[in-house]
Scaffold this motif. Structure first.
Motif, short mmCIF file in Angstrom:
data_model
loop_
_atom_site.label_atom_id
_atom_site.label_comp_id
_atom_site.label_asym_id
_atom_site.label_seq_id
_atom_site.Cartn_x
_atom_site.Cartn_y
_atom_site.Cartn_z
N TRP A 65 11.45 17.84 -1.98
CA TRP A 65 11.94 16.79 -1.09
C TRP A 65 10.96 16.58 0.07
N LYS A 66 10.44 17.67 0.63
CA LYS A 66 9.46 17.54 1.71
C LYS A 66 8.20 16.84 1.23
N ILE A 67 7.73 17.20 0.04
CA ILE A 67 6.53 16.57 -0.50
C ILE A 67 6.80 15.09 -0.80
N ALA A 68 7.98 14.80 -1.33
CA ALA A 68 8.33 13.41 -1.64
C ALA A 68 8.36 12.56 -0.37
N LYS A 69 8.94 13.11 0.71
CA LYS A 69 8.95 12.38 1.99
C LYS A 69 7.53 12.16 2.49
N GLY A 70 6.68 13.19 2.33
CA GLY A 70 5.28 13.03 2.71
C GLY A 70 4.59 11.97 1.88
N SER A 71 4.94 11.90 0.59
CA SER A 71 4.36 10.90 -0.30
C SER A 71 4.78 9.49 0.11
N LEU A 72 6.04 9.32 0.45
CA LEU A 72 6.50 8.01 0.92
C LEU A 72 5.80 7.61 2.22
N PHE A 73 5.64 8.59 3.12
CA PHE A 73 4.93 8.32 4.37
C PHE A 73 3.48 7.90 4.06
N ASN A 74 2.84 8.62 3.13
CA ASN A 74 1.48 8.26 2.74
C ASN A 74 1.39 6.81 2.28
N LYS A 75 2.32 6.45 1.38
CA LYS A 75 2.24 5.13 0.76
C LYS A 75 2.63 4.00 1.70
N LEU A 76 3.75 4.18 2.43
CA LEU A 76 4.31 3.07 3.19
C LEU A 76 3.78 2.97 4.62
N VAL A 77 3.47 4.11 5.24
CA VAL A 77 3.06 4.10 6.65
C VAL A 77 1.55 4.12 6.80
N ILE A 78 0.86 4.86 5.92
CA ILE A 78 -0.60 4.96 6.04
C ILE A 78 -1.30 3.97 5.12
N LEU A 79 -1.05 4.08 3.81
CA LEU A 79 -1.85 3.34 2.84
C LEU A 79 -1.52 1.86 2.77
N LEU A 80 -0.25 1.51 2.87
CA LEU A 80 0.13 0.09 2.76
C LEU A 80 -0.53 -0.76 3.84
N PRO A 81 -0.40 -0.40 5.14
CA PRO A 81 -1.07 -1.23 6.16
C PRO A 81 -2.59 -1.23 6.01
N VAL A 82 -3.16 -0.04 5.70
CA VAL A 82 -4.62 0.04 5.56
C VAL A 82 -5.08 -0.82 4.39
#
Length: 315
Positions: A65-82
């Motif tokens: 669950w922690k890794i999945a939350k980190g993955s969502l953060f990666n995709k939606l907060v970091i990678l999507l805007p970039v």
């Protein structure tokens, strides 16, 4: 009034048709982008269990669950805007950034190969009896999230290329939905894999002979499956990393290495008939893995030499 009402209803129907068409475009974009990224998604699902298998059963799902939350953060907060900003204003920077990520994946994969060949381990396992289990878990989750960042970047880049004809808002919606769906699928599958032994144990306690037999089969299969996934995960790091490098070099005008890999693929396809598609892909993946292993090994050598020099300097 009647004519005004008719005009209003006509406008509403036009808006509804436009919204439906937009929804269809988004759905088509999600399907197209998701199918193109499927290979990296499989690699992601193969890599992740290796970060979880050292934990006790009660910590496996919380860690996932922690890794999945980190993955969502990666995709939606970091990678999507970039990804959106780069695609809009600096598309030429996407390939070099992906190649840096590919180099990191190659390094990680090469390190794991060196460990399997008897080299020094980099990172604790529970067999080492870490003094701070909380810190151990945090470090393991951080490592998984870092690796996920690279794999997610590749997924988002592939998806972005497939929906480049959409508007900025359309690209944003499609990439966000692709990121969410893929994360749910990957980490749902990982959770199922790592808890399969618990499911098997539960089934062995049932009254049904079929359930007991299935449970025993799951218990016997799990050690083999986890070893297989660990190996596939390591190879996946190498072939994805090497593949990113080959594709990036081709995009930057250095097509020679990629042409060699594709030449091997086409030769295998023509030589193996009906199995040509599968064996051709495997040959290209193997060529990419060799590139990843060589590059990752060189990076690992440099990193270890620097660390050794710093250690001597400290004394």
């Amino acid at each position: 009034m009647p004519s005004g009402l008719v005009a209003l209803l006509d406008d509403v129907s036009v808006i509804a048709r436009a919204a439906a068409a937009s929804a269809d475009d988004v759905a088509a974009g999600i399907a197209k982008a998701g199918s193109k990224a499927a290979g990296v998604v499989i690699d992601d699902a193969a890599v992740t269990p290796s970060y979880v298998t050292d934990f006790t059963p009660d910590r496996e799902l919380p860690v996932i669950w922690k890794i999945a939350k980190g993955s969502l953060f990666n995709k939606l907060v970091i990678l999507l805007p970039v990804a959106l900003l780069l695609s809009q204003f600096l598309p030429g920077a996407i390939t070099p950034l992906l190649m840096l990520g590919g180099a990191y994946l190659s390094f990680e994969g090469a390190e794991k190969v060196l460990e399997k060949l008897g080299g020094a381990k980099h990172g604790e396992t529970l067999e080492d009896e870490p003094t701070d289990v909380v810190a151990f878990e945090k470090a393991r989750v951080s490592g998984a999230v870092r690796t996920d960042l690279i794999l997610s970047a590749e997924i988002m880049a592939i998806a972005l290329a497939e929906v480049a004809d959409q508007t900025l808002i359309g690209r944003a919606v499609i990439l966000a939905l692709v990121g969410i769906v893929i994360t749910v699928l990957v980490y749902g599958a990982v959770g199922l894999i790592v808890k399969m032994d618990d499911i098997g144990m539960h089934l062995t306690k049932k009254d049904s002979a079929a359930a007991k037999s299935t449970g025993r089969g799951l218990l016997k299969a799990m050690p083999v499956l986890l070893v297989l996934l660990s190996t596939v995960g390591t190879v996946a790091m190498l072939w994805v990393g090497g593949g990113i490098i080959l594709h990036g070099l081709e995009e930057l005008g250095l097509a020679g290495p990629a042409h060699v890999a594709h030449g091997i693929q086409h030769a295998v396809e023509h030589a193996t008939g009906a199995l040509g598609g599968v064996l051709g892909w495997l040959s290209y993946a193997l060529a990419s893995a060799v590139v990843g292993l060589v590059l990752g090994g060189l990076i690992a050598l440099i990193v270890h030499l620097i660390a050794k020099a710093r250690g001597k300097g400290a004394h």
